[in-house]
Design a protein around this motif. Structure first.
Motif, mmCIF file in Angstrom:
data_model
loop_
_atom_site.group_PDB
_atom_site.id
_atom_site.type_symbol
_atom_site.label_atom_id
_atom_site.label_comp_id
_atom_site.label_asym_id
_atom_site.label_seq_id
_atom_site.Cartn_x
_atom_site.Cartn_y
_atom_site.Cartn_z
ATOM 1 N N GLU A 52 115.647 95.596 33.239
ATOM 2 C CA GLU A 52 115.779 96.086 34.612
ATOM 3 C C GLU A 52 116.581 97.387 34.652
ATOM 4 O O GLU A 52 116.208 98.349 35.339
ATOM 5 C CB GLU A 52 116.454 95.026 35.483
ATOM 6 N N ASN A 53 117.682 97.408 33.908
ATOM 7 C CA ASN A 53 118.549 98.590 33.940
ATOM 8 C C ASN A 53 117.892 99.816 33.310
ATOM 9 O O ASN A 53 118.225 100.955 33.665
ATOM 10 C CB ASN A 53 119.872 98.305 33.227
ATOM 11 N N THR A 54 116.989 99.602 32.364
ATOM 12 C CA THR A 54 116.374 100.742 31.679
ATOM 13 C C THR A 54 115.017 101.129 32.262
ATOM 14 O O THR A 54 114.392 102.073 31.786
ATOM 15 C CB THR A 54 116.219 100.448 30.169
ATOM 16 N N THR A 55 114.551 100.373 33.277
ATOM 17 C CA THR A 55 113.295 100.734 33.947
ATOM 18 C C THR A 55 113.484 100.958 35.442
ATOM 19 O O THR A 55 112.622 101.578 36.087
ATOM 20 C CB THR A 55 112.241 99.624 33.774
ATOM 21 N N GLY A 56 114.570 100.424 36.006
ATOM 22 C CA GLY A 56 114.777 100.512 37.446
ATOM 23 C C GLY A 56 114.032 99.454 38.232
ATOM 24 O O GLY A 56 114.085 99.436 39.468
ATOM 25 N N LEU A 57 113.349 98.542 37.544
ATOM 26 C CA LEU A 57 112.577 97.492 38.212
ATOM 27 C C LEU A 57 113.408 96.231 38.402
ATOM 28 O O LEU A 57 114.187 95.854 37.538
ATOM 29 C CB LEU A 57 111.339 97.133 37.390
ATOM 30 N N GLY A 116 117.839 105.745 29.647
ATOM 31 C CA GLY A 116 119.145 105.335 29.159
ATOM 32 C C GLY A 116 119.124 104.106 28.269
ATOM 33 O O GLY A 116 118.109 103.765 27.641
ATOM 34 N N HIS A 117 120.253 103.413 28.227
ATOM 35 C CA HIS A 117 120.423 102.250 27.354
ATOM 36 C C HIS A 117 121.195 101.175 28.107
ATOM 37 O O HIS A 117 122.059 101.477 28.941
ATOM 38 C CB HIS A 117 121.188 102.639 26.076
ATOM 39 N N ALA A 172 121.949 92.756 40.391
ATOM 40 C CA ALA A 172 121.221 93.910 40.913
ATOM 41 C C ALA A 172 121.088 94.966 39.833
ATOM 42 O O ALA A 172 121.930 95.072 38.934
ATOM 43 C CB ALA A 172 121.925 94.487 42.141
ATOM 44 N N VAL A 173 120.036 95.773 39.930
ATOM 45 C CA VAL A 173 119.747 96.807 38.942
ATOM 46 C C VAL A 173 120.798 97.910 39.020
ATOM 47 O O VAL A 173 121.176 98.355 40.104
ATOM 48 C CB VAL A 173 118.345 97.401 39.191
ATOM 49 N N LEU A 174 121.270 98.345 37.855
ATOM 50 C CA LEU A 174 122.199 99.471 37.787
ATOM 51 C C LEU A 174 121.407 100.768 37.705
ATOM 52 O O LEU A 174 120.589 100.957 36.801
ATOM 53 C CB LEU A 174 123.105 99.349 36.556
ATOM 54 N N ASP A 175 121.657 101.675 38.654
ATOM 55 C CA ASP A 175 120.966 102.959 38.654
ATOM 56 C C ASP A 175 121.816 104.079 38.082
ATOM 57 O O ASP A 175 121.373 105.224 38.006
ATOM 58 C CB ASP A 175 120.542 103.310 40.084
ATOM 59 N N ALA A 176 123.056 103.768 37.699
ATOM 60 C CA ALA A 176 123.964 104.750 37.105
ATOM 61 C C ALA A 176 124.809 104.027 36.066
ATOM 62 O O ALA A 176 124.873 102.792 36.044
ATOM 63 C CB ALA A 176 124.850 105.373 38.190
ATOM 64 N N PRO A 177 125.471 104.761 35.164
ATOM 65 C CA PRO A 177 126.332 104.102 34.180
ATOM 66 C C PRO A 177 127.358 103.200 34.853
ATOM 67 O O PRO A 177 127.993 103.584 35.840
ATOM 68 C CB PRO A 177 126.996 105.277 33.460
ATOM 69 N N GLY A 178 127.498 101.994 34.337
ATOM 70 C CA GLY A 178 128.428 101.037 34.913
ATOM 71 C C GLY A 178 128.229 99.667 34.308
ATOM 72 O O GLY A 178 127.547 99.493 33.291
ATOM 73 N N MET A 216 127.285 78.728 28.999
ATOM 74 C CA MET A 216 127.351 80.140 29.361
ATOM 75 C C MET A 216 128.017 80.297 30.721
ATOM 76 O O MET A 216 127.598 79.699 31.709
ATOM 77 C CB MET A 216 125.957 80.768 29.397
ATOM 78 N N LEU A 217 129.074 81.111 30.762
ATOM 79 C CA LEU A 217 129.785 81.379 32.007
ATOM 80 C C LEU A 217 129.163 82.547 32.760
ATOM 81 O O LEU A 217 129.096 82.533 33.995
ATOM 82 C CB LEU A 217 131.255 81.702 31.729
ATOM 83 N N ALA A 218 128.750 83.568 32.053
ATOM 84 C CA ALA A 218 128.253 84.771 32.707
ATOM 85 C C ALA A 218 127.528 85.641 31.708
ATOM 86 O O ALA A 218 127.696 85.505 30.489
ATOM 87 C CB ALA A 218 129.411 85.557 33.341
ATOM 88 N N LYS A 219 126.736 86.549 32.259
ATOM 89 C CA LYS A 219 126.173 87.649 31.486
ATOM 90 C C LYS A 219 126.848 88.912 31.997
ATOM 91 O O LYS A 219 126.867 89.172 33.207
ATOM 92 C CB LYS A 219 124.660 87.732 31.680
ATOM 93 N N VAL A 220 127.406 89.684 31.083
ATOM 94 C CA VAL A 220 128.025 90.957 31.440
ATOM 95 C C VAL A 220 127.143 92.042 30.831
ATOM 96 O O VAL A 220 126.881 92.040 29.626
ATOM 97 C CB VAL A 220 129.474 91.056 30.935
ATOM 98 N N ILE A 221 126.679 92.961 31.680
ATOM 99 C CA ILE A 221 125.649 93.919 31.283
ATOM 100 C C ILE A 221 126.101 95.327 31.613
ATOM 101 O O ILE A 221 126.597 95.584 32.717
ATOM 102 C CB ILE A 221 124.323 93.629 32.011
ATOM 103 N N SER A 222 125.944 96.225 30.677
ATOM 104 C CA SER A 222 126.291 97.625 30.927
ATOM 105 C C SER A 222 125.041 98.492 30.903
ATOM 106 O O SER A 222 124.020 98.135 30.299
ATOM 107 C CB SER A 222 127.289 98.141 29.890
ATOM 108 N N ARG A 223 125.159 99.626 31.564
ATOM 109 C CA ARG A 223 124.127 100.660 31.463
ATOM 110 C C ARG A 223 124.822 101.979 31.172
ATOM 111 O O ARG A 223 125.832 102.316 31.788
ATOM 112 C CB ARG A 223 123.327 100.786 32.757
ATOM 113 N N GLY A 224 124.296 102.729 30.205
ATOM 114 C CA GLY A 224 124.837 104.042 29.882
ATOM 115 C C GLY A 224 123.723 105.030 29.654
ATOM 116 O O GLY A 224 122.573 104.644 29.408
ATOM 117 N N ASP A 225 124.056 106.288 29.709
ATOM 118 C CA ASP A 225 123.053 107.309 29.398
ATOM 119 C C ASP A 225 122.687 107.266 27.923
ATOM 120 O O ASP A 225 121.576 107.642 27.530
ATOM 121 C CB ASP A 225 123.581 108.697 29.767
#
Length: 663
Positions: A294-299, A323-324, A359-365, A385-394
């Protein structure tokens, strides 16, 4: 047209689907077992239906109850999430037969992929490269090592690596029990086990109008017990291997087309460093790791699922990659103790810098998808599993750096987790170089990767902060002389002392309040700047001058959590006096977690050897061996098969030989 969606699942995935449903203006319906009655997903839904019982077999694996719940709530669609019945063709058929919309692929597609044995044959016929399946009864020494897999599920349940032929029958039975418990189907099979490899998967989307998208690949090579721990998109291996992405996408599209697929699905492959790959399985559902795509496609993939189920066609053009993104699975488990799952109360979960949830990340965060909230009980009946922690970067480096920093500063109180290990992996030179495979933990040493982030010196300073915060709390709640400094005397006096434990280490903090400040034994030059019940600021002497350090302190009974840039520290305040009744006999084997005794392998009076299995506990859908700690005699066996036990229960007592008598 879908108006009300029931999620036939729990926890994080239920909350994830509800979040998108709300953004689409849809009504939501939850189901819950008795342990989940107060879970966040229940309170967030417009309506919730109880499934009486505790275990998955009594609740989330009961197809007829789930269909009844949908009817009772007026839901017109069922989203299965992942796990449980998400890839169960009979459940999908029951949903359709009830006149409800199934948010997933056609029943025939699920059936064709539901048996991994049949799926491999089908994929081979479609031109997709596969690893040959082995009949467990015909495995020989030449085939070793082999991997036992559950035919009906995934997530590491029912998986075993066997390197000795004599162990195969016992391991097959254990795998069957786990598969039955997790998926309601005990069928298992074997295949050749590749000691190292890359786990690469392709996200596909297909509509009923014939369009098939290969939306991007993910790499999920860092695993424990054959269950993914860190996932990312795109794959470092694919990025640096010319032509591999095109071949992967073609194989994934062939796989989806061969079974007339619709909706979101994942085609999984095992690849080597040369870029050759083999079909593993196709998951006919949404994957746990879908946020990185989702983070790398915006979908929003859940939105796409719901739209496809409603008959919509995919757009003419699929989005380009950007991005990644990296996802880690934050588990309540202790990697240093053979990944032992934890249960109990989660006192606090706070991840700083969170830019979005579900929600989808549209910027690094950083994005947080969690199924639990502060104060929730983590049950023995479900995945830890307690959570998924997901990052997005350029870039990949930015995504790794953001995620490691956010995790290291997270406040996670009440349970042991794999957080420190995740941070160390994200910062490891091999990971940053993209040198990841399924043997990552073996290659780089689990013990080193599982070490706490806080050094011994940081733990000692954190204990000082805990002691001074406790003193400030005592002053705040004092009924008399509350305005006086802690430990104040008008004549010289002895220091005050508080004792803590951190793992196996005992830390004594001795401090004396003086007119010029607080003097702490074994910490020359340390100066107190500020002390409140929840925050302590210290000036710590160093080679080039003092460094000011801040420590956040939280107390939960005798448990104290100290968070600082030096690393998180969990302490236990040692009572001044101990109750003799709480002491246990030497050689006692205590239950490491709540669970059910599924098998016994010895009887009182038996001679046992160190490491010999005595019994097996089932907790969180996995079996855990309880072994003899030393050679000796099994003096006591206090449990029976089928018995439920709490953490700390004395399961057995092994009497070691008296070495002095032998001498």
């Amino acid at each position: 047209m879908i108006t009300n969606v029931l999620v036939a699942n729990r926890g994080e995935i239920a909350r994830r689907v509800f979040a998108t449903a709300r953004r689409m203006g849809l009504s939501t319906t939850a189901v819950f077992s008795d342990p989940d009655a107060a879970a966040p997903h229940v309170g967030e839904a417009d309506a919730a239906i109880r499934l009486p019982g505790d275990t998955p077999a009594e609740t989330y694996l009961r197809a007829e109850r789930l269909v009844q719940a949908a009817r009772a709530a007026g839901a017109d669609a069922v989203h299965p999430g992942y796990g449980f019945l998400s890839e169960n063709a009979a459940f999908a058929q029951a949903v359709s037969d009830a006149g409800l919309t199934w948010v997933g692929p056609p029943v025939k597609a699920i059936e064709s992929m539901g048996s991994k044995v049949e799926a491999k044959a089908l994929m081979s016929d479609a031109g997709v490269p596969v690893l040959a399946e082995l009949d467990p009864s015909s495995v020989t020494d030449d085939d070793l090592p082999v991997l036992i897999k559950a035919s009906a599920g995934g997530g590491g349940r029912g998986m075993r690596v066997v390197r000795e032929l004599a162990e195969l029958p016992e391991q097959i039975e254990a795998a069957r029990r786990e598969a039955e418990s997790a998926f309601g189907d005990p069928t298992v099979f074997c295949e050749r086990y590749l000691e190292t490899g890359r786990h690469i998967e392709v996200q596909v989307l297909a509509d009923r109008h014939g369009a098939v998208w290969a939306l991007g690949e993910r790499e999920c090579s860092i695993q424990r017990r054959h269950q993914k721990v860190i996932e990312e998109a795109p794959s470092p291996l694919v990025e640096r291997t010319p032509g591999m992405r095109e071949r992967l996408f073609e194989a994934a599209r062939l796989a989806a087309a061969a079974i007339g697929y619709e909706g979101a699905g994942t085609v999984e492959f095992l690849a080597d460093e040369r870029g050759e790959f083999f079909f593993l399985e196709m998951n006919t559902r949404l994957q746990v790791e879908h946020p990185v795509t989702e983070n790398t496609t915006g979908l929003d993939l859940v939105r796409m699922q719901l739209q496809i189920a409603d008959g919509h066609a995919l757009p003419a053009e699929q989005p380009a990659s950007r991005g990644h993104s990296i996802e880690v699975r934050l588990y309540a488990e202790d990697p240093a103790q053979d990944w032992r799952p934890q249960s109990g109360t989660l006192r606090r979960l706070e991840v700083p810098g969170t830019a979005a949830e579900f929600a989808v990340l549209d910027a690094p965060g950083v994005r947080l998808d969690s199924g639990v909230a502060d104060g929730d009980a983590v049950s023995i009946h479900y995945d830890p599993m307690l959570a998924k922690v997901i990052s997005r970067g350029d870039t990949r480096e930015e995504a790794a750096r953001l995620l490691a920093a956010s995790l290291s500063r997270a406040k996670i109180h009440g349970l042991v987790t794999n957080r420190d290990l995740l941070v160390r992996v994200l910062r490891h030179p091999a990971f940053l170089a993209g040198d990841t495979d399924t043997a990552f933990f073996d290659r780089h040493g689990l013990a080193a990767l599982a070490r706490p982030l806080a050094t011994d010196d940081a733990v000692a300073l954190s204990a000082v902060a805990a002691a001074l915060a406790a003193a400030a709390e005592n002053r705040r709640t004092a009924r008399a002389l509350g305005g006086f400094p802690s430990g104040w005397r008008n004549l010289p006096s002895v220091p005050q002392t508080k004792t803590y434990t951190s793992g196996d280490r005992e830390i004594e903090v001795s401090y004396l309040a003086k007119r010029t400040g607080v003097e702490v034994a074994d910490h020359p030059g340390l100066a107190l700047v500020e002390a409140t019940p929840t925050r302590v600021v210290l000036d710590v002497p160093g080679e080039h001058g003092a460094l000011r350090r801040s420590f956040d302190v939280a107390r939960h009974g005798e448990h104290v959590h100290v968070d600082s840039p030096l690393g998180p520290v969990a302490l236990v305040r040692t009572a001044r006096f101990t109750d003799p009744a709480e002491r246990v006999s030497e050689g006692s084997l205590l239950a490491p977690m709540p669970g059910k005794v599924v098998r016994l392998a010895a009887a009182p009076g038996d001679q046992v050897t160190a490491g010999q299995p005595l019994l097996w506990l089932e907790a969180m859908k996995m079996e855990h061996t309880v072994a003899a700690p030393t050679d000796g005699v099994l003096a006591e066996l206090n449990v029976t098969a089928g018995q439920q036990v709490e953490v700390g229960t004395v399961l057995a007592v092994v009497d070691a030989p008296d070495t002095e008598e032998k001498a």
